[in-house]
Write a protein that holds these residues in place. Structure first.
Motif: not given
Length: 450
Positions: A105-106, A108-110, A112, A176, A180
């Motif tokens: 998840e981290w 995928e979020n970072a 970019s 991360h 959350k």
């Protein structure tokens, strides 16, 4: 009041019955012989019952402790049954929030913010070295010793820098998770102090020609000042030291419009001892291939009005930052794979391999001269700095042709984005060099004191 003896002596009957204890705790004896702990209480005016487990799995002492804990919650205005359900849900959710799930998840979020190759490298490192060991464990239950168990095998195989990067990535995953509300602390935060220090040695370099071209192309497509992109290209073409490139003055270049263009780097700017720096004629001579002239031709409209070839963005009288090219390589995803100084190793490796197959007798010595390596014998060094110049020019042109075969013209680099937002350079420079372009006379520049 109940005792263990009374409980053991209780026999099943046709109907279920209760054995009561203090404060509304009781044992329900069922016809099948099972014995269940129950507790009655009133919450918000309603009669409620709470189960504490099966005897003898839950002893009399444990049942009373559960009752007392529930009474304490009741005194705080909380419904013990609701609190119990929330705790069960929290435990289930914690079990679902494994390290691998949160790490992906981290990532995928970072991702970019990274170049694709760097993002892939990060995920592969986690899949190879971290997930097999702790990927299935709840992230909230991981401890520093457990994380260290992951890092030590990586360190023990000699990949000390990889172990340090893994620790940083694991720590980023925990940050991360903390944000959350999934974890409360980062057990990897302090582990850097107990890992082995990095050994000083050869700097990372890509020495495969195909990968080297791809790396240059990836970096040149990333956002950067046009001057930084062109500095990267000239560094790759000349294999000089990064500090020598950064401090280049236009006046050091000779015969740029002629057939034998040359970069004469003064001894005062060369690596070496004080004797080398004070020698007359101790400069390093760099024959320039046509591809290097193309880089200078693209640079001239940008910096030709000043003395420095690669000035700082903020202070035109100072050289560009020593970190600019390195940051560009890192943003393109090559952190730990190639550094600016690595172009020297790439040139040496690739050209020596080429010389093995196609070269002449003294090419290895010539390649060494092109890298400005200082021979042990001073007399030999003084002689060799000017030796084999024609062959050095030939090898420089061969290297440039090999290196730039798949790369765009240097002038095309100017119009690429200068920032991550996609902002383009305000300078509108043609994407092709003007026909018949001639460098102005460079002797008009005044040599600064240095």
């Amino acid at each position: 009041m109940l005792s263990d003896a009374k409980i053991r002596a209780a026999k099943p009957r046709d109907k279920a019955y209760k054995l009561t204890d203090s404060h509304r705790l009781y044992l329900l004896v069922k016809p099948n012989g099972s014995k269940l702990w129950k507790w009655n209480y009133v919450y918000d005016g309603k009669q409620k019952t709470m189960a504490f487990g099966i005897y003898p799995m839950v002893s009399l002492v444990n049942a009373r402790a559960k009752r007392d804990d529930a009474r304490a919650l009741l005194d705080e205005g909380k419904d013990p049954s609701v609190v119990k359900k929330l705790r069960i849900e929290a435990n289930l959710e914690a079990a679902r929030n494994t390290f691998e799930r949160i790490a992906r998840e981290w990532h995928e979020n970072a991702k970019s913010q990274w170049a694709r190759i760097h993002a892939d490298d990060i995920l592969r490192s986690l899949e190879r070295d971290v997930f097999p060991a702790i990927g299935s464990l709840p992230i909230s239950e991981l401890t520093p010793p457990k994380i260290l168990e992951v890092l030590k095998p990586v360190e023990d195989r000699g990949a000390i820098e990889t172990a340090k990067r893994l620790r940083q990535r694991i720590s980023a995953v925990f940050i991360h998770a903390i944000a959350k509300g999934i974890a409360e602390k980062d057990p990897a935060e302090k582990l850097g102090a107990v890992l082995k220090p990095l050994r000083k040695g050869r700097q990372p370099a890509i020495t495969d020609l195909g990968r080297l071209r791809q790396m240059i192309d990836d970096a040149e497509q990333d956002y950067a000042r046009p001057i930084t992109r062109l500095a990267l290209r000239l560094l790759a073409l000349t294999a000089v030291r990064p500090s020598e490139l950064r401090g280049a003055y236009w006046e050091e270049f000779e015969d740029l419009n002629g057939e034998e263009p040359l970069w004469r780097i003064p001894a005062t700017r060369m690596k070496g001892d004080l004797d080398r720096k004070s020698e007359i004629g101790g400069e390093h001579l760099v024959p320039l291939a046509p591809q290097a002239i193309d880089v200078l031709r693209a640079l001239w409209p940008l910096t030709g009005s000043g003395s420095l070839v690669f000035p700082s963005n903020r202070h035109g009288h100072r050289p560009m930052s020593e970190n600019a090219i390195g940051y560009l390589l890192n943003r393109a995803g090559y952190h730990g794979h190639h550094v600016p100084h690595g172009f020297r190793a790439a040139f040496s490796t690739i050209m020596n391999e080429w010389a093995e197959r196609h070269g002449k007798k003294h090419d290895r010595k010539v390649i060494d001269l092109m890298l400005a390596h200082i021979p042990k014998e001073k007399v030999e060094g003084a002689y060799n700095r000017a030796a084999y110049l024609d062959r050095r020019r030939e090898l420089a042109e061969i290297w440039a042709s090999l290196l730039t075969e798949t790369l765009p013209s240097p002038v095309a680099l100017i119009q690429r984005p200068t920032k991550a937002t996609g902002q383009f350079s305000r300078r509108r420079i043609p994407t092709e060099a003007p026909t018949g372009f001639q460098f102005p006379q460079l002797d008009r520049h005044i040599s600064p004191s240095r």
